[in-house]
Design an enzyme around this catalytic site. Sequence first.
Site, PDB file in Angstrom:
ATOM      1  N   ARG A  38       8.166  52.581  47.053  1.00  0.00           N
ATOM      2  CA  ARG A  38       8.905  53.821  46.815  1.00  0.00           C
ATOM      3  C   ARG A  38       8.058  55.037  47.203  1.00  0.00           C
ATOM      4  NH1 ARG A  38      11.621  55.936  41.299  1.00  0.00           N
ATOM      5  NH2 ARG A  38      12.859  57.567  42.268  1.00  0.00           N
ATOM      6  N   GLY A  43       0.775  54.406  43.977  1.00  0.00           N
ATOM      7  CA  GLY A  43       0.261  53.391  44.900  1.00  0.00           C
ATOM      8  C   GLY A  43       0.726  53.619  46.327  1.00  0.00           C
ATOM      9  N   CYS A  44       1.980  53.979  46.480  1.00  0.00           N
ATOM     10  CA  CYS A  44       2.532  54.196  47.818  1.00  0.00           C
ATOM     11  C   CYS A  44       1.924  55.433  48.459  1.00  0.00           C
ATOM     12  CB  CYS A  44       4.054  54.306  47.742  1.00  0.00           C
ATOM     13  SG  CYS A  44       4.808  52.788  47.110  1.00  0.00           S
ATOM     14  N   THR A  45       1.661  56.450  47.655  1.00  0.00           N
ATOM     15  CA  THR A  45       1.013  57.652  48.173  1.00  0.00           C
ATOM     16  C   THR A  45      -0.406  57.330  48.615  1.00  0.00           C
ATOM     17  OG1 THR A  45       2.378  59.090  46.801  1.00  0.00           O
ATOM     18  CG2 THR A  45       0.295  59.999  47.591  1.00  0.00           C
ATOM     19  N   SER A  48      -0.212  55.239  51.881  1.00  0.00           N
ATOM     20  CA  SER A  48       0.234  56.045  53.024  1.00  0.00           C
ATOM     21  C   SER A  48      -0.834  57.049  53.440  1.00  0.00           C
ATOM     22  CB  SER A  48       1.548  56.751  52.685  1.00  0.00           C
ATOM     23  OG  SER A  48       2.557  55.791  52.467  1.00  0.00           O
TER      24      SER A  48
END
Length: 152
Positions: A38, A43-45, A48
């Site tokens: 998401r 974690g995704c930030t 990325s």
Amino acid sequence: MLEEGQPAPEFELQDECGCTIRLKNFRGRPFVLYFYPRADTPGCTAESCAFRDLFPKFEKLQVPVVGISPDDAAAQMKFKEKYSLPFPLLADVGHKVAEAYGVWKEKNLYGKTTMGIERTTFIIDAQGKIQKIFPKVKVEGHADEVLAALKE
């Protein structure tokens, strides 16, 4: 379950700008395809931004980086702009591509079972075959690991 050496499943998704991106757009060169749960979550930030920070090294190798999540194009655009991400983010709202790549899985979060993306990265070779799979990605050091695999 997909395996290294198999053809990568075809896909056609909209990026954050609404442009159509297909697997075949990358034929003739390897690329990195990373699935994340998401946009704009911790974690995704981190994942990325790690790809962002190493992006010049991927560019030097002429290897595009592409992110995919079940977020819509507007959420992808907001995420991309907020963190100055220099690569396309694809909107897999119906999670069909995630299913085709075997990363849409049952997850257990705080005792509640839901379906979602299992953080996974693929290196797709110039012929459209899966060169390497990084399953159940741990964010810290992952972008470095992917970059190292491309140099092998």
